[in-house]
Design an enzyme around this catalytic site. Structure first.
Site, mmCIF file in Angstrom:
data_model
loop_
_atom_site.group_PDB
_atom_site.id
_atom_site.type_symbol
_atom_site.label_atom_id
_atom_site.label_comp_id
_atom_site.label_asym_id
_atom_site.label_seq_id
_atom_site.Cartn_x
_atom_site.Cartn_y
_atom_site.Cartn_z
ATOM 1 N N ARG A 55 0.836 -1.219 0.000
ATOM 2 C CA ARG A 55 0.000 0.000 0.000
ATOM 3 C C ARG A 55 0.871 1.269 0.000
ATOM 4 N NH1 ARG A 55 -1.994 1.863 4.484
ATOM 5 N NH2 ARG A 55 -2.228 -0.172 5.447
ATOM 6 N N TYR A 108 -15.751 15.189 -17.149
ATOM 7 C CA TYR A 108 -16.301 13.839 -17.111
ATOM 8 C C TYR A 108 -17.335 13.780 -15.976
ATOM 9 C CZ TYR A 108 -16.420 8.986 -15.557
ATOM 10 O OH TYR A 108 -16.842 7.761 -15.116
ATOM 11 N N ASP A 179 -7.185 17.171 -15.720
ATOM 12 C CA ASP A 179 -7.460 15.816 -16.212
ATOM 13 C C ASP A 179 -7.082 15.745 -17.689
ATOM 14 O OD1 ASP A 179 -8.489 13.439 -17.178
ATOM 15 O OD2 ASP A 179 -10.451 13.648 -16.207
ATOM 16 N N LYS A 204 -7.902 4.162 -19.762
ATOM 17 C CA LYS A 204 -8.181 4.540 -21.153
ATOM 18 C C LYS A 204 -6.936 4.337 -22.021
ATOM 19 C CE LYS A 204 -11.998 5.848 -19.183
ATOM 20 N NZ LYS A 204 -12.953 4.829 -18.843
HETATM 21 C C1 PLP Z 1 -11.995 12.119 -18.843
HETATM 22 C C2 PLP Z 1 -12.119 11.055 -17.799
HETATM 23 N N1 PLP Z 1 -11.538 11.245 -16.611
HETATM 24 C C3 PLP Z 1 -11.625 10.320 -15.636
HETATM 25 C C4 PLP Z 1 -12.314 9.139 -15.812
HETATM 26 C C5 PLP Z 1 -12.425 8.151 -14.686
HETATM 27 O O1 PLP Z 1 -11.545 7.090 -14.857
HETATM 28 P P1 PLP Z 1 -11.747 5.662 -14.178
HETATM 29 O O2 PLP Z 1 -12.942 5.037 -14.818
HETATM 30 O O3 PLP Z 1 -10.451 4.970 -14.454
HETATM 31 O O4 PLP Z 1 -11.977 5.879 -12.726
HETATM 32 C C6 PLP Z 1 -12.929 8.897 -17.042
HETATM 33 C C7 PLP Z 1 -13.700 7.651 -17.243
HETATM 34 O O5 PLP Z 1 -14.419 7.498 -18.218
HETATM 35 C C8 PLP Z 1 -12.837 9.891 -18.062
HETATM 36 O O6 PLP Z 1 -13.427 9.720 -19.264
#
Ligand code: PLP
Length: 389
Positions: A55, A108, A179, A204
């Site tokens: 961890r 998102y 992000d 992704k």
């Molecule tokens: C732009 C974006 N940021 C963050 C996330 C969240 O990622 P995770 O599903 O790995 O938690 C996503 C998920 O679709 C996303 O499209």
């Protein structure tokens, strides 16, 4: 990063094992590490040698973290169990009850849900600024702890001026948390533009094969250490095999993204001319509202195309039900093309007004373009849309 990004994506962070000469990193499938002496244990607990308890950190995490940091030109990075866990780690590290967060409205949906929880449960104040109202950003930022932004955005692929956002945040004494999931370090390196922390859902494009969940945060060592402590305290760790898979996926990131972006650009042009499509959003097309910014910042339109179906939600849904090669699935960034209807997936938990503020309508399809042949993707979408006309 002195070498080019392709070289960094292959070699950055890898650790060669001289004992057996393995060409790829070994997987250390262990939850803990043992020590010859208590002095050794205490040295590891202080972080003076790698491996104490998983961890806290792990060699397979370290390999991915070093690769991500190198790709972003960052001092340090930290791996989490998902992208959402990574963003939660940033919040846990930097935000306290009573603090204010300013966020661009185009985010998102899951990020907005998490910020909503912070507001409802933990006494954090969150103010959203739509992209159409950026003129009031400076005022909104007064007294804020963080500015939260994303780009290209999910799903409208809006491109934001990272340097201008960083300048606005810093003028108010706030930190910019960005992000970069849709861009990846191949298209955009927000730290070089002034962002304080960059994070990505490694689920992704970084992983790239729709076979893992992960998240990464990078930035200055001092800030990343605070985020690493949050991971240790709140426990949102990945596991060694996932980290190894992610390291393997990241080795082909640059090559995958180049090919996927090329196919996506061609598909975007094809969709724009298709009678079943009302409108296309793709940063590489002159019709996209941020085309000029995208050319300056990204250099390529990326691997995702969003379009509105003629015939509204029913037509979008019929298309999703009829594709055969393209998968109808709520994710993106993999080698296989996937589509999803944001109103039912990424933005399902927002109110209609919240969706409207970031342009998410119920006739939209978000298409993540994989490594298939362009002609096969066109044929599949054509039969699916033909059937819905
Ligand atoms: C732009 C974006 N940021 C963050 C996330 C969240 O990622 P995770 O599903 O790995 O938690 C996503 C998920 O679709 C996303 O499209």
């Amino acid at each position: 990063m002195s070498e080019g990004p392709s070289t960094t994506s292959v070699h950055g962070g890898g650790h060669f094992d001289p004992a057996v000469g393995a060409a790829s990193s070994p997987i250390y499938r262990t939850s803990t590490f043992r020590f010859a002496t208590t002095d050794d244990l205490l040295a590891a607990a202080r972080g003076e040698r790698p491996g104490f308890y998983t961890r806290h950190g792990h060699p397979n995490f370290a390999a991915v973290e070093a690769k991500f940091a190198a790709l972003h030109g960052a001092e340090a990075a930290v791996l989490f169990a998902s992208g959402t866990a990574a963003f939660a780690g940033v919040i846990q590290a930097l935000v306290s009850s009573g603090d204010r967060i300013v966020a661009l409205a185009d985010l998102y949906g899951g990020t907005r849900v998490l910020l909503g929880e912070c507001a409802r449960r933990f006494g954090v104040r969150v103010e959203y600024v739509p992209l159409a109202e950026l003129g009031r950003l400076d005022r909104a930022l007064v007294g804020a702890r963080l500015l939260v932004a994303e780009g290209p955005t999910n799903p409208m692929l809006r491109v934001v001026d990272v340097a201008a956002l960083a300048a606005a945040a810093h003028a108010a004494g706030a930190a910019l948390v960005f992000d970069n999931t849709f861009a990846t370090p191949v298209l955009q390196r927000p730290l070089a533009l002034g962002a304080d922390l960059v994070w990505e859902s490694a689920t992704k494009a970084l992983g790239g094969h729709s076979d893992l969940l992960g998240g990464l945060v990078a930035g200055r060592a001092e800030l990343v250490e605070r985020v690493r402590t949050a991971r240790k305290v709140w426990g949102a760790v990945a596991d060694p095999e996932t980290a190894w898979l992610l390291e393997r996926g990241m080795k082909t990131l640059v090559a995958r993204l180049a090919r996927q972006s090329e196919t996506a650009a061609a598909l975007a042009r094809w969709l724009e001319a298709h009678p079943g499509v009302a409108r296309v959003w793709y940063p590489g097309l002159p019709s996209h509202p941020d085309h000029a910014l995208a050319r300056r910042l990204l250099g390529s339109g990326g691997a995702v195309v969003t379009f509105a179906c003629r015939g509204g939600h029913a037509a979008a849904r019929a298309l999703a039900d009829r594709v055969r090669l393209v998968g109808n699935a709520p994710s993106l960034g993999g080698v296989e093309s996937l589509l999803s209807l944001p109103v039912l997936t990424s933005h399902a938990y927002l109110t209609p007004d919240e969706r409207a503020a970031c342009g998410v309508t119920d006739d939209l399809v978000r298409l993540s373009v994989g490594l298939e042949e362009l002609a096969d993707l066109e044929a599949d979408l054509d039969q699916a849309m033909g059937a819905s006309r």
